[in-house]
Design an enzyme around this catalytic site. Structure first.
Site, PDB file in Angstrom:
ATOM      1  N   LYS A 100      -4.618  -4.662  -9.811  1.00  0.00           N
ATOM      2  CA  LYS A 100      -3.323  -4.432  -9.189  1.00  0.00           C
ATOM      3  C   LYS A 100      -2.222  -4.916 -10.130  1.00  0.00           C
ATOM      4  O   LYS A 100      -2.480  -5.678 -11.068  1.00  0.00           O
ATOM      5  CB  LYS A 100      -3.214  -5.168  -7.849  1.00  0.00           C
ATOM      6  CG  LYS A 100      -4.356  -4.897  -6.882  1.00  0.00           C
ATOM      7  CD  LYS A 100      -4.179  -5.660  -5.586  1.00  0.00           C
ATOM      8  CE  LYS A 100      -5.449  -5.624  -4.760  1.00  0.00           C
ATOM      9  NZ  LYS A 100      -5.929  -4.268  -4.477  1.00  0.00           N
TER      10      LYS A 100
ATOM     11  N   HIS B 150      -6.077   1.841  -1.486  1.00  0.00           N
ATOM     12  CA  HIS B 150      -6.082   0.474  -1.985  1.00  0.00           C
ATOM     13  C   HIS B 150      -4.641   0.052  -2.245  1.00  0.00           C
ATOM     14  O   HIS B 150      -3.767   0.889  -2.528  1.00  0.00           O
ATOM     15  CB  HIS B 150      -6.895   0.358  -3.277  1.00  0.00           C
ATOM     16  CG  HIS B 150      -8.369   0.510  -3.077  1.00  0.00           C
ATOM     17  ND1 HIS B 150      -9.130  -0.448  -2.449  1.00  0.00           N
ATOM     18  CD2 HIS B 150      -9.220   1.510  -3.410  1.00  0.00           C
ATOM     19  CE1 HIS B 150     -10.389  -0.060  -2.410  1.00  0.00           C
ATOM     20  NE2 HIS B 150     -10.477   1.135  -2.979  1.00  0.00           N
TER      21      HIS B 150
ATOM     22  N   TYR C 120       0.847  -1.192   0.000  1.00  0.00           N
ATOM     23  CA  TYR C 120       0.000   0.000   0.000  1.00  0.00           C
ATOM     24  C   TYR C 120       0.885   1.245   0.000  1.00  0.00           C
ATOM     25  O   TYR C 120       1.881   1.292   0.731  1.00  0.00           O
ATOM     26  CB  TYR C 120      -0.890   0.030   1.242  1.00  0.00           C
ATOM     27  CG  TYR C 120      -1.896  -1.085   1.331  1.00  0.00           C
ATOM     28  CD1 TYR C 120      -3.228  -0.871   0.984  1.00  0.00           C
ATOM     29  CD2 TYR C 120      -1.535  -2.348   1.785  1.00  0.00           C
ATOM     30  CE1 TYR C 120      -4.172  -1.886   1.078  1.00  0.00           C
ATOM     31  CE2 TYR C 120      -2.464  -3.381   1.880  1.00  0.00           C
ATOM     32  CZ  TYR C 120      -3.775  -3.142   1.522  1.00  0.00           C
ATOM     33  OH  TYR C 120      -4.703  -4.147   1.621  1.00  0.00           O
TER      34      TYR C 120
END
Length: 302
Positions: free
Chosen positions: A277, A246, A238
């Site tokens: 991601k 997020h 993070y």
């Protein structure tokens, strides 16, 4: 006000889980050292749900070794700290528990009486009001309904309290209050001493050593790091506190000599893209004594 300063006590249980009970220590570690951990305790009023958890908090092995190496925590052998109690100590503990329950009950009764008094005052004010103006006529009716709702709620709480024999108040003790609990001589402030006493030996294999070195390198770069097992990796990275951001990366630690097949690349790329991601492949180069990173993410063409 007493200033909170390390080292903080981390309790090592029989299953080698590292536990913290002090909420102020948890806040300090999060704000100053980017240590997030995982809450594993159920909430007293909602014990059957599994979305939100409370104290205690458990630390990843990487977090424990990092904090211990920096002198921020000391490890407590929780099993050895619980001595065998005498009958007199057991009786004393039961008496103290009973006194604490009675104290909570009396405090709850006082709070109920204060609420009842407030409702009575509201009712008297409503009865004494003069509804001469039609516009003011709706206000007392609404207040009366609120008063009635509060009265019903109080009656229900009072009935529940009398039926259970105990007030619906729950205090969570963050330290052991047993007279036979004593951690003197069972606290260890360094990794070497903890290893000598077989309390904390992680990392003790080559794979774990590589993971720890990669973890420390990522931590030094300023990331907040949590477990990535729910996303198929070792860590989630993070850019800031997970309560506000997020995660940007799923990180997996691989041996630097591992051959990555095209199927592995597709698997990692699709997994990262599915959860929005980037997938980071991490290795530790022992010859150059540094971490090596490769990021995978899908790029759209056409």
């Amino acid at each position: 006000e007493k200033q909170l300063m390390p080292p903080f006590k981390v309790y090592i249980c029989c299953n080698k889980k590292a536990i913290i009970w002090d909420i102020e220590a948890i806040r300090f570690l999060r704000e100053n050292y980017r240590i997030v951990g995982s809450f594993i305790g159920c909430l007293p009023r909602y014990p059957l749900q599994n979305q939100l958890f409370g104290l205690p908090m458990t630390l990843m092995p990487e977090e424990v070794t990092l904090l211990l190496s920096k002198g921020i925590i000391v490890l407590v052998d929780d099993a050895k700290s619980h001595r065998s109690p005498t009958q007199a100590q057991i009786e004393e503990s039961e008496q103290m528990r009973s006194q604490e329950e009675n104290k909570q009950l009396q405090e709850y009764i006082k709070s109920i009486e204060k609420k009842k008094l407030k409702i009575e005052l509201l009712r008297k004010n409503n009865d004494s009001s003069q509804p001469n103006d039609p516009k003011e006529n709706d206000i007392p009716l609404q207040q009366k309904q609120e008063v009635q709702d509060q009265q019903n709620s109080l009656d229900l709480e009072n009935q529940t309290s009398k039926r259970s024999g105990f007030a619906p108040l729950i205090n969570i003790k963050t330290t052991s209050s047993f007279p036979w609990y004593n951690d003197n001589g069972n606290c260890y402030s360094s990794i070497d001493i903890a290893k000598q006493n077989n309390l904390w030996v992680w990392p003790n294999v080559q794979k774990d050593i590589q993971k720890y070195k990669v973890y420390c390198d990522l931590w030094d770069q300023g990331y907040y790091i949590t477990s990535g097992i729910k996303f198929g990796g070792d860590y989630l990275l993070y850019p800031g506190d997970p309560l506000r951001y997020h995660s940007h990366y799923i990180a997996t630690v691989l041996d630097i000599d591992r051959i990555i097949s095209p199927m592995d690349i597709i698997t990692f790329g699709r997994l990262g893209t599915a959860v929005k991601k980037s997938y980071m492949l991490c290795s530790w180069d022992q010859q150059q004594d540094k971490a090596v990173y490769h990021c995978l993410e899908w790029s759209g063409f056409g």
